[in-house]
Scaffold this motif. Structure first.
Motif, PDB file in Angstrom:
ATOM      1  N   ARG A  78       5.460  -1.839   7.376  1.00  0.00           N
ATOM      2  CA  ARG A  78       4.974  -3.054   6.815  1.00  0.00           C
ATOM      3  C   ARG A  78       4.964  -3.095   5.526  1.00  0.00           C
ATOM      4  O   ARG A  78       3.984  -3.640   4.930  1.00  0.00           O
ATOM      5  CB  ARG A  78       3.433  -2.127   7.666  1.00  0.00           C
ATOM      6  N   GLY A  79       6.064  -3.025   5.081  1.00  0.00           N
ATOM      7  CA  GLY A  79       6.297  -3.024   4.036  1.00  0.00           C
ATOM      8  C   GLY A  79       5.666  -2.488   2.516  1.00  0.00           C
ATOM      9  O   GLY A  79       4.870  -2.417   1.292  1.00  0.00           O
ATOM     10  N   VAL A  80       5.549  -1.025   3.387  1.00  0.00           N
ATOM     11  CA  VAL A  80       4.344  -0.165   2.035  1.00  0.00           C
ATOM     12  C   VAL A  80       5.097   1.101   1.759  1.00  0.00           C
ATOM     13  O   VAL A  80       6.350   1.195   2.033  1.00  0.00           O
ATOM     14  CB  VAL A  80       3.439   1.032   2.997  1.00  0.00           C
ATOM     15  N   THR A  81       4.956   1.821   0.798  1.00  0.00           N
ATOM     16  CA  THR A  81       5.637   3.098   0.601  1.00  0.00           C
ATOM     17  C   THR A  81       4.986   4.356   1.040  1.00  0.00           C
ATOM     18  O   THR A  81       3.742   4.720   1.651  1.00  0.00           O
ATOM     19  CB  THR A  81       5.470   3.355  -1.207  1.00  0.00           C
ATOM     20  N   VAL A  82       6.192   4.745   1.303  1.00  0.00           N
ATOM     21  CA  VAL A  82       5.843   6.629   2.465  1.00  0.00           C
ATOM     22  C   VAL A  82       5.994   7.234   1.870  1.00  0.00           C
ATOM     23  O   VAL A  82       7.096   7.838   1.348  1.00  0.00           O
ATOM     24  CB  VAL A  82       5.845   5.992   3.695  1.00  0.00           C
ATOM     25  N   LEU A  83       5.394   7.799   1.830  1.00  0.00           N
ATOM     26  CA  LEU A  83       4.933   9.466   1.278  1.00  0.00           C
ATOM     27  C   LEU A  83       5.182  10.578   2.462  1.00  0.00           C
ATOM     28  O   LEU A  83       4.211  10.778   3.242  1.00  0.00           O
ATOM     29  CB  LEU A  83       4.392  10.103   0.102  1.00  0.00           C
ATOM     30  N   GLU A 109       0.465  -1.192  -0.419  1.00  0.00           N
ATOM     31  CA  GLU A 109       0.294   0.595  -0.087  1.00  0.00           C
ATOM     32  C   GLU A 109       1.068   1.068   0.277  1.00  0.00           C
ATOM     33  O   GLU A 109       1.905   0.506   0.324  1.00  0.00           O
ATOM     34  CB  GLU A 109      -0.836   0.251   1.068  1.00  0.00           C
ATOM     35  N   THR A 110       0.266   2.357  -0.701  1.00  0.00           N
ATOM     36  CA  THR A 110       0.351   3.387   0.299  1.00  0.00           C
ATOM     37  C   THR A 110       0.177   4.610   0.953  1.00  0.00           C
ATOM     38  O   THR A 110      -0.741   4.545   0.891  1.00  0.00           O
ATOM     39  CB  THR A 110       0.712   4.070  -1.776  1.00  0.00           C
ATOM     40  N   GLY A 123       5.633  11.821  14.145  1.00  0.00           N
ATOM     41  CA  GLY A 123       5.240  11.858  11.964  1.00  0.00           C
ATOM     42  C   GLY A 123       7.166  10.771  11.512  1.00  0.00           C
ATOM     43  O   GLY A 123       6.695   9.991  11.191  1.00  0.00           O
ATOM     44  N   VAL A 124       8.011  11.265  12.239  1.00  0.00           N
ATOM     45  CA  VAL A 124       9.655  10.409  11.906  1.00  0.00           C
ATOM     46  C   VAL A 124       8.778   9.355  12.306  1.00  0.00           C
ATOM     47  O   VAL A 124       9.783   8.174  11.897  1.00  0.00           O
ATOM     48  CB  VAL A 124      10.719  10.973  11.861  1.00  0.00           C
ATOM     49  N   ILE A 125       8.566   9.225  13.151  1.00  0.00           N
ATOM     50  CA  ILE A 125       8.152   7.612  13.654  1.00  0.00           C
ATOM     51  C   ILE A 125       7.362   6.803  12.904  1.00  0.00           C
ATOM     52  O   ILE A 125       7.085   6.035  12.921  1.00  0.00           O
ATOM     53  CB  ILE A 125       8.357   7.349  15.950  1.00  0.00           C
ATOM     54  N   ALA A 126       6.319   7.727  12.893  1.00  0.00           N
ATOM     55  CA  ALA A 126       4.841   6.973  12.832  1.00  0.00           C
ATOM     56  C   ALA A 126       5.137   6.162  11.378  1.00  0.00           C
ATOM     57  O   ALA A 126       4.957   5.110  10.586  1.00  0.00           O
ATOM     58  CB  ALA A 126       3.984   7.547  12.203  1.00  0.00           C
ATOM     59  N   ALA A 127       6.443   6.806  10.111  1.00  0.00           N
ATOM     60  CA  ALA A 127       5.884   7.038   8.654  1.00  0.00           C
ATOM     61  C   ALA A 127       7.304   5.317   8.915  1.00  0.00           C
ATOM     62  O   ALA A 127       7.180   5.066   7.778  1.00  0.00           O
ATOM     63  CB  ALA A 127       6.949   8.084   8.411  1.00  0.00           C
TER      64      ALA A 127
END
Ligand SMILES: NC(=O)c1ccc[n+]([C@@H]2O[C@H](COP(=O)([O-])OP(=O)(O)OC[C@H]3O[C@@H](n4cnc5c(N)ncnc54)[C@H](OP(=O)(O)O)[C@@H]3O)[C@@H](O)[C@H]2O)c1
Length: 316
Positions: A165-170, A143-144, A155-159
């Motif tokens: 979990r194997g997602v793309t993070v923007l 997922e994205t 935010g930096v920890i959440a990202a």
């Protein structure tokens, strides 16, 4: 005598004082901790300024700070699982920015030896808040995920938790943080007007999950992008929670030593990084909050209650 940050009226950072206080003793079921480091969080600014007085009033003279790390100094009757000298981290509401705190064993967990003090002090606040948000929206592999204010403390920890979990993070940020975020595997996108179009361009496949850690219309952007309300979490926009029924999972939903231990282990093992943007000695607490109030940062700002050898020469 032990020191503690105190304020006796609502106001700006100038109302913060370092007071001398009596050393507390461990009563039945209590643990006394000599604090080494205590984190700073933006919500504390609102409490000190009186913005939240109707819901979270201060009881003057009020203490400050929640999440901390230190050594167990005394263990009260009936406490098991902790011993004098143990390195711990935990949560002491409105009390953590002090030489000594008193906590119940349910407000503490062991600090892994390999985890730095400043990082450990950030686990039960920003770390737990990030954890709760990610759990609420449950990102799945492939997922994205968009994280707003991705260079901020939460935010930096959440990202990074999302990335695991194997997602793309923007992650939205200002340009000065682009290199910082890329180094953590997060694709940076400039926040502000035109964000939805930039996210569409960066994620032509669509956005599945939106973790808002800033407010200011981010949830509206997520809805405009077609993200389902049950895949959106905000920790900074109560109006959007009412309007769209999105999640508002935050620190309270991960206020659990088991969660803190898992986060601390991830950080100690290098699975996530808790970036420390600045460390201030306790007596510079006013400067620390002035800097925090700018709302521009790369990670966490932390108070060194005792000198932190790893930040020697690097104190602000
Ligand atoms: N309810 C809870 O349990 C709980 C717990 C913790 C935090 N919170 C709340 O969550 C929020 C985030 O906390 P935090 O500790 O992560 O804050 P923080 O560390 O102060 O976040 C600062 C970040 O915000 C970014 N930013 C500044 N202006 C922005 C804008 N206009 N749009 C998007 N991003 C912008 C900055 O990006 P650049 O530096 O790249 O410019 C910076 O990295 C706060 O509102 C806090 O009160 C709630």
């Amino acid at each position: 005598m032990p020191r503690a940050v105190r304020f006796s009226r609502y106001g700006g950072p100038e109302v913060l004082e370092i007071a001398e206080v009596d050393r507390p003793r461990a009563g039945h079921g209590q643990v006394v901790v000599d604090v080494v480091a205590a984190a700073l969080n933006p919500g504390e600014i609102g409490i000190r300024e009186g913005v939240f007085a109707a819901i979270w009033p201060a009881r003057f003279p009020e203490g400050q700070g929640n999440d901390f790390a230190g050594h167990v100094a005394e263990v009260g009757d009936g406490v098991t699982g902790f011993a004098v000298g143990d390195e711990v981290l935990g949560f002491a509401p409105r009390a953590a920015q002090a030489d000594v705190v008193v906590a119940g064993p349910g407000a503490l967990t062991a600090k892994p030896a390999g985890l730095g003090w400043a990082e450990a002090a950030s686990v039960a606040g920003a770390g737990a808040t990030a954890w709760a948000g990610v759990e609420a929206v449950d990102p799945r592999p492939g997922e994205t995920v968009v994280v707003s204010a991705a260079a901020g403390g939460v935010g930096v920890i959440a990202a990074q938790l999302a990335r695991l979990r194997g997602v793309t993070v923007l992650g939205t940020a200002s340009e000065g943080n682009f290199g910082f975020l890329r180094g953590l595997g997060i694709q940076p996108v400039t926040y502000g007007p035109g964000l939805a179009d930039r996210l569409r361009a960066a994620a032509p496949q669509g956005v599945d999950v939106y973790l808002d850690t800033f407010g200011a219309g981010n949830v509206d952007t997520a809805i405009a992008l077609g993200v389902r309300p049950d895949r959106i979490n905000t920790i900074a926009d109560g109006r959007a929670v009412q309007r769209y029924g999105v999640h508002s999972a935050a620190q309270e939903q991960a206020d659990d030593p088991v969660v803190w231990a898992r986060l601390a282990a991830l950080a100690a093992q290098g699975e996530i990084t808790i970036p420390i943007a600045a460390v201030y000695p306790l007596e510079r607490v006013r400067d620390a909050y002035r800097d925090l109030a700018t709302r521009h940062v790369s990670g966490k700002r932390v108070l060194a209650v005792k000198p932190l050898p790893e930040f020697e020469g690097d104190h602000r």
